[in-house]
Scaffold this motif. Structure first.
Motif, PDB file in Angstrom:
ATOM      1  N   CYS A  39       4.567  19.247  18.022  1.00  0.00           N
ATOM      2  CA  CYS A  39       4.264  18.695  19.348  1.00  0.00           C
ATOM      3  C   CYS A  39       2.763  18.485  19.499  1.00  0.00           C
ATOM      4  CB  CYS A  39       4.769  19.637  20.429  1.00  0.00           C
ATOM      5  SG  CYS A  39       4.348  19.062  22.078  1.00  0.00           S
ATOM      6  N   HIS A  42       1.255  20.658  22.827  1.00  0.00           N
ATOM      7  CA  HIS A  42       0.970  22.096  22.889  1.00  0.00           C
ATOM      8  C   HIS A  42       0.781  22.600  21.459  1.00  0.00           C
ATOM      9  CE1 HIS A  42       5.257  22.818  21.810  1.00  0.00           C
ATOM     10  NE2 HIS A  42       4.864  24.028  21.494  1.00  0.00           N
ATOM     11  N   CYS A  60      10.063  17.631  24.075  1.00  0.00           N
ATOM     12  CA  CYS A  60       9.593  18.790  23.313  1.00  0.00           C
ATOM     13  C   CYS A  60      10.405  20.023  23.691  1.00  0.00           C
ATOM     14  CB  CYS A  60       8.110  19.027  23.555  1.00  0.00           C
ATOM     15  SG  CYS A  60       7.550  20.529  22.722  1.00  0.00           S
ATOM     16  N   CYS A  63       7.515  22.968  24.788  1.00  0.00           N
ATOM     17  CA  CYS A  63       6.872  23.006  26.109  1.00  0.00           C
ATOM     18  C   CYS A  63       7.733  22.332  27.172  1.00  0.00           C
ATOM     19  CB  CYS A  63       5.470  22.391  26.047  1.00  0.00           C
ATOM     20  SG  CYS A  63       5.406  20.672  25.532  1.00  0.00           S
TER      21      CYS A  63
HETATM   22 ZN   LIG Z   1       5.371  20.666  23.279  1.00  0.00          ZN
END
Ligand SMILES: [Zn+2]
Length: 322
Positions: A39, A42, A60, A63
Motif C-alpha cells: 500500500c 500506509h 487497502c 488501512c
Molecule cells: Zn493501506
C-alpha cells in the motif's frame, strides 16, 4: 466540474498507470485483472493493496481506504477533492507536452558546443550518461515555435510553464533534465538564477525505480552529484533535488528496510550538513538506517569527482560515514 467531465478525467487517467507513474508496482496478480501490492498510503510490509484494473478502483485491507483515481490522489498528495481534481487535470495535460519538450531539448544539446562544454566541465562526459539522464539544452527562443507547429496550443504551453505569460520560452540557456512531471533547468548564464523547476511538484526521488531494490542507497542533493556518481559506477544513487525532501520522497526512502547514505554538500555555512543530520534523525525515527557522509570542506560529490576524486576514495568516505 460536472459528473461527465469527472468521468472523462478518470477515463483518461487509468488508476494503474497513475500508480505506476508514482513508483507503485504490483507484487502479484489475482484473477480478473486484479493485482495486489504494497500500500502506497500506509507503511505496508505485506501486500494489502488491491487494484482492480477493470473497475479502476483500489482497496487497502491494511488501512481500509479505497476508491478511484481521484480518491487516491486526495489521499496520496494529502489534498482535498477539488485540488486532487485540479492536480490530475494538470498531470493529464502536462505530461505529453513535457516529454515532447524534453525530446526537443535533447536534439538541441549537440548543436550547442557551449552546453556540451559546460557538461564536460561538470564531469558529464560520456554519451551513455547523457542518454541515461535524458539531458538536453534549452537555448531559448525556439521551443514555443516548435511545439505550436506540432499542434500544441499556446495556453497549454503557458499552463505547463514552458512559456512565460508574455509568450517567451521559460528556459533560456539552461541544461535541461527531465523529471517525473517536471523539467529541471540549470542556467549556464551567471545572470540568471542557477536552479529552476517548472511550476508544480519536483516529483519523487530521481530514478527511484532503479535504486529501490538496493539494500544501500546513496542520496545526493543535486543532479550533477548524481551524474558523477553514476558515471563512476555507483548505480545505487538517487537525488532529492535540494536538501528538503517532500512527503512523497520521504515515503519512498522509507518504503522498505535499507541503509541510506546521505551525501549532501559540505558547504562553508554548514547548511548541507545540518540538513543531512536532520534528515538522518527523521529516517532513524522511521526505522531506516541512515549515515551522513562527510565530504572534504567546500565540496559536494560533483566537485569531489571533478577535482580528481575517484570511486575508491568515495567508497572510503561511505565506509567512514557516521
Ligand atoms: Zn493501506
Amino acid at each position: 466540474m460536472n459528473r461527465h467531465a469527472l468521468d472523462e478525467l478518470k477515463q483518461q487517467i487509468p488508476l494503474m498507470g497513475y500508480l505506476q507513474a508514482h513508483d507503485w508496482s504490483p507484487a502479484r496478480p489475482l484473477s480478473g485483472g486484479r493485482w495486489m501490492g504494497l500500500c502506497p498510503l500506509h507503511e505496508d510490509h505485506k501486500p494489502s493493496f488491491l487494484v482492480d484494473t477493470n473497475k479502476d478502483l483500489f482497496y487497502c485491507y491494511g488501512c481500509g481506504r479505497g476508491g478511484d483515481v481521484i480518491r487516491f490522489a486526495e489521499l496520496y498528495h494529502q489534498v482535498k477533492f477539488p485540488q486532487a481534481v485540479a492536480w490530475l487535470r494538470q498531470w493529464r495535460g502536462a505530461e505529453p507536452l513535457l516529454q515532447e519538450a524534453a525530446r526537443f531539448y535533447r536534439i538541441l544539446l549537440h548543436r550547442h558546443s557551449e552546453a556540451v562544454a559546460y557538461l564536460y566541465q561538470r564531469g558529464i562526459r560520456s554519451q551513455a550518461l547523457i542518454e541515461h539522464m535524458g539531458i538536453g539544452y534549452a537555448p531559448g527562443g525556439c521551443l514555443r515555435g516548435w511545439l505550436t507547429q506540432l499542434g500544441h496550443s499556446l495556453p497549454a504551453l503557458r499552463q505547463a510553464g514552458l512559456v512565460t505569460s508574455v509568450g517567451y520560452d521559460a528556459y533560456v540557456q539552461r541544461i535541461v533534465f527531465p523529471l517525473e512531471g517536471n523539467l529541471y533547468g540549470r542556467s549556464l548564464s551567471l545572470a540568471a538564477p542557477p536552479h529552476r523547476f517548472l511550476p508544480g511538484s519536483k516529483g519523487g526521488l530521481y530514478a527511484w525505480k532503479q535504486v529501490q531494490s538496493h539494500p544501500e542507497v546513496i542520496l545526493v542533493e543535486g543532479l550533477f552529484d548524481y551524474a558523477v556518481l553514476w558515471e563512476v559506477g555507483f548505480h545505487n544513487v538517487t537525488c532529492s533535488l535540494g536538501t528538503h525532501l517532500n512527503a512523497h520522497q520521504l515515503r519512498q526512502l522509507c518504503d522498505g528496510p535499507r541503509t541510506v547514505y546521505i551525501a549532501f554538500d559540505a558547504d562553508g555555512n554548514g547548511s548541507g550538513q545540518q540538513a543531512a543530520q536532520c534528515l538522518s534523525r527523521s529516517l532513524w525515527e522511521r526505522g531506516i538506517t541512515a549515515r551522513v557522509v562527510s565530504l572534504p570542506e567546500d565540496h559536494d560529490p560533483n566537485s569531489f569527482f571533478v577535482q580528481g576524486g575517484d570511486a575508491r576514495q568515495f567508497q572510503s568516505l561511505l565506509e567512514e560515514a557516521q
